[in-house]
Design a protein around this motif. Structure first.
Motif, short mmCIF file in Angstrom:
data_model
loop_
_atom_site.label_atom_id
_atom_site.label_comp_id
_atom_site.label_asym_id
_atom_site.label_seq_id
_atom_site.Cartn_x
_atom_site.Cartn_y
_atom_site.Cartn_z
N THR A 1 42.04 37.84 36.51
CA THR A 1 42.29 37.52 35.33
C THR A 1 43.04 36.08 35.23
O THR A 1 43.48 35.72 36.84
N TYR B 1 45.42 34.67 26.69
CA TYR B 1 45.10 33.79 27.70
C TYR B 1 45.85 32.01 27.23
O TYR B 1 44.77 31.79 26.66
N GLU C 1 40.46 32.55 29.18
CA GLU C 1 40.31 33.89 30.61
C GLU C 1 38.35 33.42 31.31
O GLU C 1 37.68 33.50 30.47
N THR D 1 38.15 37.09 32.38
CA THR D 1 38.25 38.38 31.85
C THR D 1 39.15 38.93 30.90
O THR D 1 39.91 39.32 30.60
N GLY E 1 46.50 42.90 29.47
CA GLY E 1 45.20 41.97 30.63
C GLY E 1 44.36 42.66 31.80
O GLY E 1 43.34 42.85 31.85
N ALA F 1 40.98 44.43 33.17
CA ALA F 1 40.51 44.48 34.36
C ALA F 1 39.98 45.49 34.86
O ALA F 1 39.13 45.84 35.69
#
Length: 478
Positions: free
Chosen positions: A282, A323, A327, A329, A363, A367
């Motif tokens: 990320t 983000y 981003e 991912t 986030g 992932a």
């Protein structure tokens, strides 16, 4: 079996650990910075040797029987036919190569073609992309390039006295962009596509193989990249994942097969044991926390963490999609961060602080879910990086990740992993270890955090985040 050493040549320093070959206990350590200011994109590899010599000073390696080498990934050392460097090594993220990455993707026919070929889509940092940049920007240097080595390959070759045979390992090779972890073979056509002509590539040897022996009788193991060495030093196996909290974040896990991901979110690397190491990155991890701290006028992340702990899970409905740098991912390169759920009762500093921690961790949970969605089992998560020590991270991570979280004590796990590889190669050479089974070293000490009764609350927070992400970027993960 005696004593072994592992050296980790990172972008900024060399660290050496000397370990008991049987238990893995660290007996001695050495350290030296590289004689290079900052983190330049071009580095004379001799700087790595100077740093190594300084770190090994004071008789640190007396009695050592074998050495393993771990080094920064993505560095490429172009050599001419005589073995001399054509130009300084190209290291680091190297944003110069972003256009070259896009060129390569198009030249092979798109992201899916690359994922099928080598298990990853070219990024600016990768050696294959740097070769394309070299070909387009310094054609004379590209033309003189006859041999391609990575940083750990070059260091191993130097320690052995620059023999005719040059070697690498599966882990290092898998990060180049021209070796496939799925097939275990180079794609020489991709080197030619990038560099403009063929070049000699190092022989890929097995995880327990020795690269050679020095004239003094010191065994040098295969070596590997820093990521693979750190995973080996931590002792992770099937069911384990590692979440690294840097400015950006990464999630990797051990898996029994290479994963081909046509979206390019998964980079299919090999590990240092013969298994596979799928990685999802990320762009936004601790930079999210630093941004929130600055926004709230706080001087450090500890203050942000203390403030977040005054809020409650879910941050009174505040959701931050982190983000900030775009981003990767999910693949949203041109986005910005989004803060939603602003109501009068939620507009307090502690709720924004909490939303920053939850946004960062959600986030990273996204992932993790990319890997879980491909059949990768995740029962335990090792959490690395200075931010892993923050109370707000430790309070939220187990429930948001839906797994036991281990925060290992700080150590140079890459150097330890390199030493463990050296012990393996030494044991195999002496007939005391099986080439399929690495030495059983004691795992790292650390805090163990269970989701416990907070699991349901954490999953509700995660669902709140996913709902906002889906509303804002519908189908981002399709």
């Amino acid at each position: 079996m005696g004593i072994v050493a592992g050296l980790d040549s990172s972008p900024e320093f060399t660290r050496i650990v000397v370990c008991d070959a049987d238990s893995g206990a660290v007996l001695k350590q050495g350290y030296a910075p590289h004689p290079v200011e900052g983190r330049p994109s071009d580095v004379d590899p001799q700087a790595w040797l100077l740093s190594l010599g300084e770190a090994a000073g004071g008789g640190l390696l007396e009695g050592v029987q074998a050495i393993g080498v771990s080094s920064q990934q993505n560095a490429v050392v172009p050599l001419d036919a005589q073995g001399n460097t054509v130009r300084p090594a190209m290291v680091g993220g190297d944003k110069r190569a972003q256009v070259a990455a896009a060129d390569l993707v198009d030249a092979l026919g798109g992201r899916e073609a690359w994922a099928q070929a080598v298990g990853c889509v070219p990024q600016a940092a990768q050696p294959v992309t740097k070769l394309r940049w070299l070909n387009k920007t310094e054609p004379d240097a590209a033309l003189r390039t006859a041999v391609l080595l990575q940083a750990h390959d070059w260091l191993v070759w130097q320690l052995l006295g620059r023999p005719v045979r040059r070697t690498t390992d599966r882990g290092g090779a898998s990060g180049t962009g021209y070796w496939s972890a799925a097939t275990g073979a180079y794609r020489a056509d991709l080197v030619e596509l990038a560099l403009g002509h063929q070049a000699m590539l190092p022989e890929v040897i097995g995880p327990a193989d020795a690269a050679g022996t020095t004239p003094e009788g010191l065994l040098i193991s295969a070596g590997t990249g820093e990521t693979m060495a750190a995973a080996f030093g931590l002792g992770i196996g099937l069911g384990d994942a590692v979440v690294s909290l840097g400015a950006s974040g990464s999630v990797m896990a051990v898996h029994h097969e290479a994963l081909v991901d046509n979206t390019g979110m998964i980079t299919s690397l090999a590990d240092a044991t013969g298994m596979h190491l799928p990685v999802v990155t990320t762009l936004n991890a601790v930079r999210t926390l630093r941004g929130a701290a600055e926004m709230l006028g706080l001087g450090d992340l500890e203050s942000l963490s203390d403030l977040a702990m005054k809020s409650t899970p879910g941050a009174h409905g505040l959701v931050l999609l982190p983000y900030l740098e775009g981003e990767r991912t999910p693949n949203l390169p041109h986005t910005a961060g989004t803060l939603t759920g602003l109501r009068r009762e939620s507009m307090k500093p502690e709720h924004l602080a909490r939303a920053a921690f939850e946004g960062m961790l959600c986030g990273l949970a996204d992932a993790l879910d990319v890997l879980r969605g491909r059949g990768v089992e995740v029962r335990r998560v090792f959490l690395l990086g200075a931010a892993a020590e923050l109370s707000a991270v430790q309070a939220a991570a187990p429930a948001l990740f839906g797994a036991q979280v281990v925060v290992p004590q700080p150590a140079d796990y890459a150097a330890i992993g390199a030493a463990r590889q050296a012990a393996w190669a030494l044991g195999v050479s002496q007939g005391t270890l099986d080439p399929r089974t690495p030495p059983m070293w004691q795992g790292p000490a650390g805090q163990v955090l269970e989701p416990g009764e907070e699991l349901a609350v954490g999953q509700a927070v995660r669902q709140q985040y996913v709902s906002v992400r889906e509303q804002t970027y519908p189908g981002a993960f399709r």
